[in-house]
Scaffold this active site. Sequence first.
Site, mmCIF file in Angstrom:
data_model
loop_
_atom_site.group_PDB
_atom_site.id
_atom_site.type_symbol
_atom_site.label_atom_id
_atom_site.label_comp_id
_atom_site.label_asym_id
_atom_site.label_seq_id
_atom_site.Cartn_x
_atom_site.Cartn_y
_atom_site.Cartn_z
ATOM 1 N N HIS A 45 0.815 -1.218 0.000
ATOM 2 C CA HIS A 45 0.000 0.000 0.000
ATOM 3 C C HIS A 45 0.849 1.269 0.000
ATOM 4 O O HIS A 45 0.327 2.355 -0.272
ATOM 5 C CB HIS A 45 -0.988 0.005 1.184
ATOM 6 C CG HIS A 45 -0.384 0.301 2.507
ATOM 7 N ND1 HIS A 45 -0.124 -0.681 3.445
ATOM 8 C CD2 HIS A 45 0.008 1.469 3.084
ATOM 9 C CE1 HIS A 45 0.392 -0.133 4.532
ATOM 10 N NE2 HIS A 45 0.479 1.185 4.336
ATOM 11 N N SER A 50 4.521 1.539 8.204
ATOM 12 C CA SER A 50 4.036 0.646 7.144
ATOM 13 C C SER A 50 5.213 0.008 6.417
ATOM 14 O O SER A 50 6.158 0.690 6.017
ATOM 15 C CB SER A 50 3.192 1.433 6.143
ATOM 16 O OG SER A 50 1.981 1.855 6.714
#
Length: 269
Positions: A80, A219
């Site tokens: 992502h 992330s």
Amino acid sequence: MKQLRPLWVLLILVSMSAWALDTEHIEKERLALFFAHDDRVNIPAPYAAPYNAIGRLEVKSGGTCTATLIAPDLAVTAAHCFLMIPRKIDAGRWFMAGFHDGKYQARYQVISQTFHPKFRKGLSYKGDDVYIDPAVAPYDIALLKLKLKDGVAPQPMSVFKGNRQQLMQTILRQKQQINQAGFAEDHDTILSAHLGCQLTQLRSNGTIFHRCDTLSGDSGSPIWIDLRTASMSGPTLIAVQSSAPDWFNRQQADNVGVTVLNLPTKPVK
């Protein structure tokens, strides 16, 4: 006679009161995200192994994530990180291993990123946030093809080799204790780590639930275990950080990681 306060004093008092309430709200959110306590430690620079294999990933729009060197020309992160802009792949630009306060131990140009094409179809966008449909959660992992541009290349982190059953046995032998480190948004120029945090579930789809303290910027950060077996030893990558629930849903869900069992093998279209 009661003394009247000047208007500017009242305005300052109101402003300070609003700031205090805002600060209190932010702290409440942070504590919820950190399972009621921030257990992270800052890693002192220059980083030694395995921390020097962890670095800051920059994409072309200027956004950042965390990635980990796993071979002389390969790194792993979350898929992502390249899809924060709707309907567009925001390609990787630089990976800086051992990044600390604007400096790095080695800088790599990102040649390409590889992730499963199904992943894009399960994303929804609300403001600056991206939400991952549970059906595509197992695909939130990406490989980076790299080219060393300058600096001294660190030793890559080892990657777990085995199937799900072997990974489960390994996790149980470690008493479900794992480690995580990344460049969190609250101090994104230095590496912080949560060591000895808890893996709560290894799921059949190749994802994990865990209780490591993470924020935006973490992330793609590595989740590893310290192995001491006949075939492997030392820090060994088992997953990357994928997502976390909103702070007000913390009681309903732990953080989500994607295991290296789901590493992509075909380039994205």
